[in-house]
Motif scaffolding. Structure first.
Motif, mmCIF file in Angstrom:
data_model
loop_
_atom_site.group_PDB
_atom_site.id
_atom_site.type_symbol
_atom_site.label_atom_id
_atom_site.label_comp_id
_atom_site.label_asym_id
_atom_site.label_seq_id
_atom_site.Cartn_x
_atom_site.Cartn_y
_atom_site.Cartn_z
ATOM 1 N N LYS A 54 0.691 -1.111 -0.196
ATOM 2 C CA LYS A 54 -0.032 -0.056 0.127
ATOM 3 C C LYS A 54 0.759 1.165 0.152
ATOM 4 O O LYS A 54 0.505 2.420 -0.570
ATOM 5 C CB LYS A 54 -0.868 -0.086 1.276
ATOM 6 N N ARG A 55 2.011 1.198 0.916
ATOM 7 C CA ARG A 55 2.603 2.416 0.775
ATOM 8 C C ARG A 55 3.622 2.462 -0.475
ATOM 9 O O ARG A 55 3.679 3.828 -1.025
ATOM 10 C CB ARG A 55 4.110 2.101 1.969
ATOM 11 N N GLN A 56 3.800 1.497 -1.346
ATOM 12 C CA GLN A 56 4.356 1.797 -2.557
ATOM 13 C C GLN A 56 3.318 2.370 -3.594
ATOM 14 O O GLN A 56 3.823 2.908 -4.269
ATOM 15 C CB GLN A 56 4.757 0.428 -3.072
ATOM 16 N N GLU A 57 2.086 1.772 -3.220
ATOM 17 C CA GLU A 57 1.061 2.359 -4.301
ATOM 18 C C GLU A 57 0.717 3.893 -4.006
ATOM 19 O O GLU A 57 0.729 4.634 -5.057
ATOM 20 C CB GLU A 57 -0.345 1.682 -4.024
ATOM 21 N N MET A 64 2.759 10.367 -9.467
ATOM 22 C CA MET A 64 2.072 10.795 -10.683
ATOM 23 C C MET A 64 1.246 12.057 -10.629
ATOM 24 O O MET A 64 1.146 12.909 -11.629
ATOM 25 C CB MET A 64 1.054 9.657 -11.045
ATOM 26 N N GLY A 65 0.618 12.298 -9.416
ATOM 27 C CA GLY A 65 0.021 13.636 -9.179
ATOM 28 C C GLY A 65 1.021 14.790 -9.295
ATOM 29 O O GLY A 65 0.619 15.765 -9.830
ATOM 30 N N LYS A 66 2.245 14.559 -8.608
ATOM 31 C CA LYS A 66 3.256 15.746 -8.916
ATOM 32 C C LYS A 66 3.593 15.907 -10.261
ATOM 33 O O LYS A 66 4.032 17.192 -10.585
ATOM 34 C CB LYS A 66 4.410 15.407 -8.153
#
Length: 69
Positions: A54-57, A64-66
């Motif tokens: 989950k941390r990797q996701e 991707m947002g940045k």
């Protein structure tokens, strides 16, 4: 009695998904889990593996947002 997936723990669902996608992993895990000591460590490792995934996701999504800005 019919199988009720709603009573399945999150950890059980995670392991089942991994096994369905990787049959060799299921076979290898079954072999290792036949020994008592590795079985204890393997069962306790599932929540840690779930947390790591989950941390990797989240990292990927944040990157991707940045990059989109």
């Amino acid at each position: 009695m019919a199988y009720d997936k709603s009573k399945e723990m999150e950890q059980q669902a995670w392991v089942a998904e991994k096994y369905n996608n990787r049959p060799a992993l299921a076979a290898l895990t079954g072999l290792i889990a036949s020994f008592p000591i590795p079985k204890v460590f393997a069962s306790n490792a599932v929540p840690l593996l779930m947390w790591r995934e989950k941390r990797q996701e989240r990292r990927v999504l944040s990157r991707m947002g940045k990059s989109g800005n």
